[in-house]
Design a protein around this motif. Structure first.
Motif, short mmCIF file in Angstrom:
data_model
loop_
_atom_site.label_atom_id
_atom_site.label_comp_id
_atom_site.label_asym_id
_atom_site.label_seq_id
_atom_site.Cartn_x
_atom_site.Cartn_y
_atom_site.Cartn_z
N UNK A 1 0.82 -1.20 0.00
CA UNK A 1 0.00 0.00 0.00
C UNK A 1 0.86 1.25 0.00
N UNK A 2 2.00 1.22 0.69
CA UNK A 2 2.90 2.37 0.66
C UNK A 2 3.40 2.62 -0.76
N UNK A 3 3.71 1.55 -1.47
CA UNK A 3 4.14 1.69 -2.86
C UNK A 3 3.00 2.18 -3.76
N UNK A 4 1.81 1.66 -3.52
CA UNK A 4 0.65 2.11 -4.31
C UNK A 4 0.48 3.62 -4.17
N UNK A 5 0.56 4.10 -2.93
CA UNK A 5 0.37 5.53 -2.68
C UNK A 5 1.47 6.35 -3.34
N UNK A 6 2.71 5.89 -3.23
CA UNK A 6 3.81 6.62 -3.83
C UNK A 6 3.72 6.66 -5.34
N UNK A 7 3.42 5.52 -5.95
CA UNK A 7 3.33 5.44 -7.40
C UNK A 7 2.19 6.31 -7.93
N UNK A 8 1.01 6.18 -7.35
CA UNK A 8 -0.14 6.96 -7.81
C UNK A 8 0.06 8.45 -7.57
N UNK A 9 0.63 8.80 -6.42
CA UNK A 9 0.83 10.21 -6.10
C UNK A 9 1.79 10.89 -7.06
N UNK A 10 2.88 10.21 -7.40
CA UNK A 10 3.85 10.80 -8.32
C UNK A 10 3.28 10.90 -9.73
N UNK A 11 2.53 9.89 -10.15
CA UNK A 11 1.90 9.94 -11.48
C UNK A 11 0.92 11.11 -11.56
N UNK A 12 0.17 11.35 -10.49
CA UNK A 12 -0.76 12.48 -10.47
C UNK A 12 -0.01 13.81 -10.53
N UNK A 13 1.14 13.89 -9.85
CA UNK A 13 1.95 15.10 -9.93
C UNK A 13 2.44 15.35 -11.35
N UNK A 14 2.84 14.30 -12.02
CA UNK A 14 3.31 14.44 -13.41
C UNK A 14 2.18 14.96 -14.29
N UNK A 15 0.99 14.39 -14.12
CA UNK A 15 -0.16 14.83 -14.91
C UNK A 15 -0.52 16.28 -14.62
N UNK A 16 -0.24 16.73 -13.41
CA UNK A 16 -0.59 18.10 -13.03
C UNK A 16 0.42 19.13 -13.55
N UNK A 17 1.46 18.64 -14.23
CA UNK A 17 2.40 19.55 -14.86
C UNK A 17 3.69 19.78 -14.10
N UNK A 18 3.99 18.94 -13.12
CA UNK A 18 5.24 19.10 -12.38
C UNK A 18 6.44 18.90 -13.30
N UNK A 19 7.51 19.59 -13.02
CA UNK A 19 8.74 19.43 -13.78
C UNK A 19 9.29 18.03 -13.55
N UNK A 20 9.47 17.24 -14.62
CA UNK A 20 9.98 15.88 -14.43
C UNK A 20 11.30 15.82 -13.66
N UNK A 21 12.11 16.88 -13.76
CA UNK A 21 13.38 16.90 -13.04
C UNK A 21 13.17 16.84 -11.53
N UNK A 22 12.02 17.32 -11.05
CA UNK A 22 11.74 17.26 -9.62
C UNK A 22 11.16 15.91 -9.19
N UNK A 23 10.78 15.09 -10.17
CA UNK A 23 10.14 13.81 -9.87
C UNK A 23 11.04 12.60 -10.12
N UNK A 24 12.16 12.81 -10.80
CA UNK A 24 12.96 11.65 -11.20
C UNK A 24 13.52 10.91 -10.00
N UNK A 25 13.97 11.61 -8.97
CA UNK A 25 14.51 10.92 -7.79
C UNK A 25 13.42 10.12 -7.07
N UNK A 26 12.28 10.72 -6.71
CA UNK A 26 11.26 9.90 -6.04
C UNK A 26 10.70 8.79 -6.93
N UNK A 27 10.62 9.01 -8.25
CA UNK A 27 10.12 7.96 -9.13
C UNK A 27 11.08 6.78 -9.15
N UNK A 28 12.37 7.06 -9.23
CA UNK A 28 13.36 5.99 -9.20
C UNK A 28 13.39 5.31 -7.84
N UNK A 29 13.17 6.10 -6.78
CA UNK A 29 13.14 5.52 -5.44
C UNK A 29 11.96 4.56 -5.27
N UNK A 30 10.81 4.92 -5.82
CA UNK A 30 9.64 4.03 -5.76
C UNK A 30 9.93 2.74 -6.53
#
Length: 409
Positions: free
Chosen positions: A296-325
């Motif tokens: 469930x922790x992984x589900x929340x992390x994966x879904x949350x980051x994907x939603x941030x990407x869809x909302x227009x976040x700079x991918x450079x700010x998401x690459x570390x948490x995405x790789x960490x997930x």
């Protein structure tokens, strides 16, 4: 399949229950025979799945990253091998979408053809001896008029034997080499597929070998290029985020299917001297609870980051948490499935059982690039404030040179 309200969007309009049921019914046979499910591919083509991530203006369904992750999770619960093969199609389309959004060139023509004609796209990015790098290639591209001529080997390449097109990268033979990313018909002269896939798990993914022998790639089929080894490119960064999250979602589907199968076995299995079902005993409940917490922790992390990407976040700010997930999933998913199998006892170990198949499939998460050693090195260097790249760099010549310069004042 367990759904968590608030995490994942409804996938029913894109993957109807009868489509998922038909795919699931063929999964065991595909695994047993080591071949991709043709029935599953047909059902998905009929559902316009190939155009899932293509913008609606180009004939696709316009799904963002969150919805793509949600569909991968559902598809993998039904047939992991099919899902992981199609994840490579999805990642390639995501890369094309991100490129088009930033460059606004004629690459939309390729996406439109894929969506309107139901074309499937294999991703030939893995190479022997590449070490999991995402910004280099061992294939060398030499200039020949208006084309690039490439020879080499791509393996493993999911969907290789059934795709219509292949997305691949090659490196130019220049003083300052570039990596070219191109689309090529699988029928292109000089390209052939060799059936080599016979693995422990994900057996139904058709991850065979693509061989290129003086294969010409016209300039118009090259839709992206960047300096070899460069990782500050916004399109590459967005592509890494897409892949890290969609592949994680697929393996979360595998794990959730394992939890559903384990729950059924635990409700049926009994401990005779206690006169109780395994599902009623606190020790077994705790084991399932721990696996559920990790997932469930992984589900929340994966879904949350994907939603941030869809909302227009700079991918450079998401690459570390995405790789960490993704890196955490490579540890937690196999461990959770193993714990569920162990809780069910010997009845889960049968060669033809769903749980043993899902356990085998879960092991493959460790081998998707960028792989663990490179990701851990990258995250560690970022945390320590030293230069970091996703290329595995054991010698670190830049670090030696910088240290020497600092010592010399």
């Amino acid at each position: 399949m367990i759904d968590y309200d608030g995490l994942w969007p409804d996938t029913t309009p894109y993957l109807a229950p009868e489509v998922l049921a038909g795919i699931a019914a063929d999964a065991a046979r595909a695994d047993r025979e080591g071949r991709i499910s043709e029935r599953g591919l047909t059902l998905l083509r009929e559902s316009n799945w190939p155009g899932l991530a293509v913008p609606e203006k180009f004939g696709g369904q316009g799904a963002g990253l969150l919805l793509c992750c949600a569909t991968q999770r559902e598809l993998a619960a039904a047939d992991p091998g099919l899902a992981i093969a199609l994840n490579m199609h999805l990642f390639s389309i995501g890369l094309m979408v991100e490129h088009w959004r930033r460059r606004a060139d004629v690459s939309w023509l390729l996406m439109e053809a894929i969506a309107t004609q139901g074309r499937l796209l294999a991703s030939a990015f893995a190479e022997p001896d590449l070490g999991g790098s995402v910004s280099r290639s061992t294939l060398r591209a030499r200039r020949d008029g208006a084309s690039w001529v490439v020879s080499g080997r791509k393996a493993p390449c999911s969907l290789a034997g059934v795709a219509d097109l292949v997305c691949l990268q090659a490196q130019t033979e220049e003083a300052d080499p570039r990596v070219l990313v191109a689309l090529l018909p699988m029928s292109a002269p000089g390209l052939r597929v060799e059936r080599t896939w016979d693995a422990l798990g994900m057996r139904g993914s058709a991850s065979d070998t693509v061989l290129l022998e003086d294969c010409a790639i016209p300039d118009e089929l090259v839709f992206y290029q960047a300096r070899a080894g460069a990782e500050d490119d916004d399109v590459l960064t967005a592509g890494v985020v897409w892949f890290a999250l969609t592949v994680t979602a697929a393996y979360l589907g595998v794990a959730q299917a394992a939890r559903t199968a384990a729950a059924e076995l635990l409700r049926r299995g009994r401990i005779s001297h206690l006169g109780a079902r395994r599902a009623d005993l606190p020790s077994y409940q705790a084991a399932v609870g721990q696996a559920s917490a990790d997932l469930l922790a992984l589900e929340a992390g994966c879904a949350g980051l994907a939603a941030r990407m869809d909302a227009g976040a700079d991918p450079a700010t998401l690459i570390e948490p995405a790789l960490a997930v993704k890196e955490r999933a490579a540890v937690a998913v196999p461990a959770a499935v193993a714990a569920l199998v162990e809780s069910c006892g010997g009845m889960a170990y049968g060669a033809n059982g769903a749980l043993s198949r899902l356990w085998r499939d879960a092991q493959a998460i460790r081998f998707h690039p960028p792989t663990g050693p490179a990701v851990r090195q990258y995250l560690g260097r970022r945390a320590l404030g030293v230069p970091a790249r996703l290329d595995l760099d054991e010698a670190a010549p830049w670090l030696i040179e910088r240290t020497a310069a600092e010592r010399n004042g």
